[in-house]
Scaffold this motif. Sequence first.
Motif, PDB file in Angstrom:
ATOM      1  N   SER A  22       1.337   3.001 -12.603  1.00  0.00           N
ATOM      2  CA  SER A  22       2.522   2.475 -11.942  1.00  0.00           C
ATOM      3  C   SER A  22       2.187   2.050 -10.520  1.00  0.00           C
ATOM      4  O   SER A  22       1.238   2.561  -9.910  1.00  0.00           O
ATOM      5  CB  SER A  22       3.622   3.539 -11.915  1.00  0.00           C
ATOM      6  N   PRO A  23       2.982   1.115  -9.946  1.00  0.00           N
ATOM      7  CA  PRO A  23       2.710   0.688  -8.570  1.00  0.00           C
ATOM      8  C   PRO A  23       2.755   1.845  -7.572  1.00  0.00           C
ATOM      9  O   PRO A  23       1.962   1.877  -6.615  1.00  0.00           O
ATOM     10  CB  PRO A  23       3.825  -0.331  -8.298  1.00  0.00           C
ATOM     11  N   GLU A  24       3.694   2.788  -7.762  1.00  0.00           N
ATOM     12  CA  GLU A  24       3.768   3.927  -6.841  1.00  0.00           C
ATOM     13  C   GLU A  24       2.513   4.778  -6.926  1.00  0.00           C
ATOM     14  O   GLU A  24       1.963   5.212  -5.901  1.00  0.00           O
ATOM     15  CB  GLU A  24       5.009   4.771  -7.146  1.00  0.00           C
ATOM     16  N   SER A  26      -0.498   5.417  -4.049  1.00  0.00           N
ATOM     17  CA  SER A  26      -0.920   6.759  -3.640  1.00  0.00           C
ATOM     18  C   SER A  26      -2.428   6.917  -3.756  1.00  0.00           C
ATOM     19  O   SER A  26      -3.087   7.465  -2.863  1.00  0.00           O
ATOM     20  CB  SER A  26      -0.203   7.817  -4.484  1.00  0.00           C
ATOM     21  N   VAL A  27      -2.993   6.439  -4.869  1.00  0.00           N
ATOM     22  CA  VAL A  27      -4.437   6.565  -5.074  1.00  0.00           C
ATOM     23  C   VAL A  27      -5.198   5.747  -4.037  1.00  0.00           C
ATOM     24  O   VAL A  27      -6.192   6.212  -3.458  1.00  0.00           O
ATOM     25  CB  VAL A  27      -4.823   6.136  -6.502  1.00  0.00           C
ATOM     26  N   ILE A  28      -4.741   4.519  -3.765  1.00  0.00           N
ATOM     27  CA  ILE A  28      -5.411   3.680  -2.764  1.00  0.00           C
ATOM     28  C   ILE A  28      -5.340   4.333  -1.391  1.00  0.00           C
ATOM     29  O   ILE A  28      -6.322   4.322  -0.628  1.00  0.00           O
ATOM     30  CB  ILE A  28      -4.784   2.274  -2.737  1.00  0.00           C
ATOM     31  N   THR A  29      -4.188   4.915  -1.061  1.00  0.00           N
ATOM     32  CA  THR A  29      -4.042   5.583   0.242  1.00  0.00           C
ATOM     33  C   THR A  29      -5.016   6.745   0.374  1.00  0.00           C
ATOM     34  O   THR A  29      -5.678   6.910   1.415  1.00  0.00           O
ATOM     35  CB  THR A  29      -2.599   6.089   0.418  1.00  0.00           C
TER      36      THR A  29
END
Length: 669
Positions: free
Chosen positions: A2-4, A8-11
């Motif tokens: 999901s985009p959310e 979170s993973v990219i952050t």
Amino acid sequence: MSPERLLSVITVDILVILAVSRLLGVALRAVGQPQVVGEVVGGILLGPSLLGWVAPGVSAALFPPAVVPHLKVLSEYGIIFFMFLVGLELDPALMRGRGHTAVVISHTSIIVPFALGVGLAAWLYGQHAPHGVRFVSFALFMGASMSITAFPVLARILIERDLLKTKVGAVTIVCAAVDDATAWCLLAFVVAAVGAANLGAAGRTVALVVRPVLRRFSAMVDRSGRLSQNLVAIVFLLVLASAFITDAIGIHAIFGGFMLGAIMPKDALFTRELVDRVEDFAVVFLLPIYFAFTGLRTQIGLLDTPTLWVQCALVVGVATLGKFGGSAAAARLTGLPWREACALGVLMNTRGLMELVILNIGFDLGVLSPALFAMMVLMAIVTTLATTPVLAAVYPPERFRAELAAAPAAASGALAAVALPSSGPLLLDVAAALAEHPESPLYVLHLERPPERGALGAGTAGAAGNSTALAATLAHAQAHGLTVRPLQFLSRNPADDIRDVVRAKGTGLVVMGWHKPVWSRTVLGGTVQGVMREVDADVAVLIDRGLSWPPGRVLVPFAGTVQDRAALRLAARIARRHRAALTVLGVARPGRASPAVDLPEGVPAMRVIESASPIDTVIGEAAAHDLTVLGVGEGWQLEPHVFGLRSERLAAECPSSLLVVRGRSDAAS
């Protein structure tokens, strides 16, 4: 995903990347390596070469396949803006009028490794060229990748080791500038040849359409003294547009950023403001993502046979032989001694981030196989890591310190330290008036601020007179018949470098400007305080409030201290050479004797005033004068002096321009 969840993973990925790269960069810098090398190594350690090998589960959770394309996009923007900075800080003046030595060394350091790279390609082509890649494309790319020198990293090493002031450093930085520009043009040609793009059309389009607009922007910055957010936004738009154009015609987008930076006006204020705005975000935030992305595609585990490791060693050996050997041999043939020639060769063998940029381009174009890509990445790391220790062995620090310490015996010259181009003419006039003799040699010194962070360091590192930072000062000198000797180099410790120049040139006077508009408890802090503490010469700091030169009326507040006598001695020179009316103001507290003074020849008698508030008296008297010359007192800490005043208040409230003097020990005693 999901985009959310993706966000979170990219952050978390960015958090880990920044922390690891910064920690490793600081750690390697502590042992004498450039910080960028630690950041590169950190990116590789986060990839399959280490994290993916020892903790595959953690690696898969941190860098799932869905995240990698997003990191690639961020890394591409990072490298586009980084290459814009490289082009922006590459001063074409470094490449003009540099004579036979720089031309021979720089061209040899391109031709020899390129030829060896093509020869190596003939041996590696059968095993490591991806299917469908022509030999010509493979060989051209191998030759270009062997030819690069990491100009930013090299400049950083020269700065940190104080080598820019030596002959080796001066020659190396010029050669590297020529080398860098030539190698990038060569690489652009190779990429265009592989992709059948029209490189000339891109360059002409960007240069003809954009350059007149950029000149207008530079003039606007000069007039206003600042770079507005609107201008920054326009420059960013031009960077992105230039990258889009070069990418659309088949050349990699980074060449658009580099070309725009290269054609930008090199005015000191415009360039410095742009670098300050762009460097933090591009170098501190985006570049580590680029290193991590490079690490994710570097698979050292593919080198799993002795043959492959032998080939890797051969790649490192050929790269070193071409760059180090070619540069050192050319330097020796042009007259440099063997030790200095070898030191230059070691420095030119630095590759660093520039090599990674080239390798990623080759990998994206499908010219390099994953195994060969890993070999070349290792070559970039090994050659850069080797630079500092090998340089220390070949050209030990005590050798260039001895070179810097060589000084003439006389100390009669005057040095004007010019920080801002606009202040140079006035500082030169002051230095000429304060010099011990009218025929005393005059020097103007501009110390370019090096990058405090990241990999940059290209800057205007050449000899003086090739940057607009001193252009106004030199033009003023010529118009007024003053013979000056310009000096310019990058400096990470201006106070120490000014001290070294004073020692080397035998000057007895340093004139500096004060440019901070906000007064604090340390008005004479920072570089000024360091110069006053370290330099064995008269030091005069000008706080300019619209001083028109020469001054008609000069005030010297006098309380009888050693530094007051030094201030009077210098003020008398101004009065004598420019026929200014000189007032020596003795301020005595009620009931106390007036200070004793030995007036220089031609100076009128001291006027004594009794006052319970000396600071108010001095400020009131200064209103009727153009220039106030004040000795700082015995101590260097900014505490109340003999007048009972705080230096901060006098500097802030004095209505006239103020020349703060600290006399050298032998002359002021």
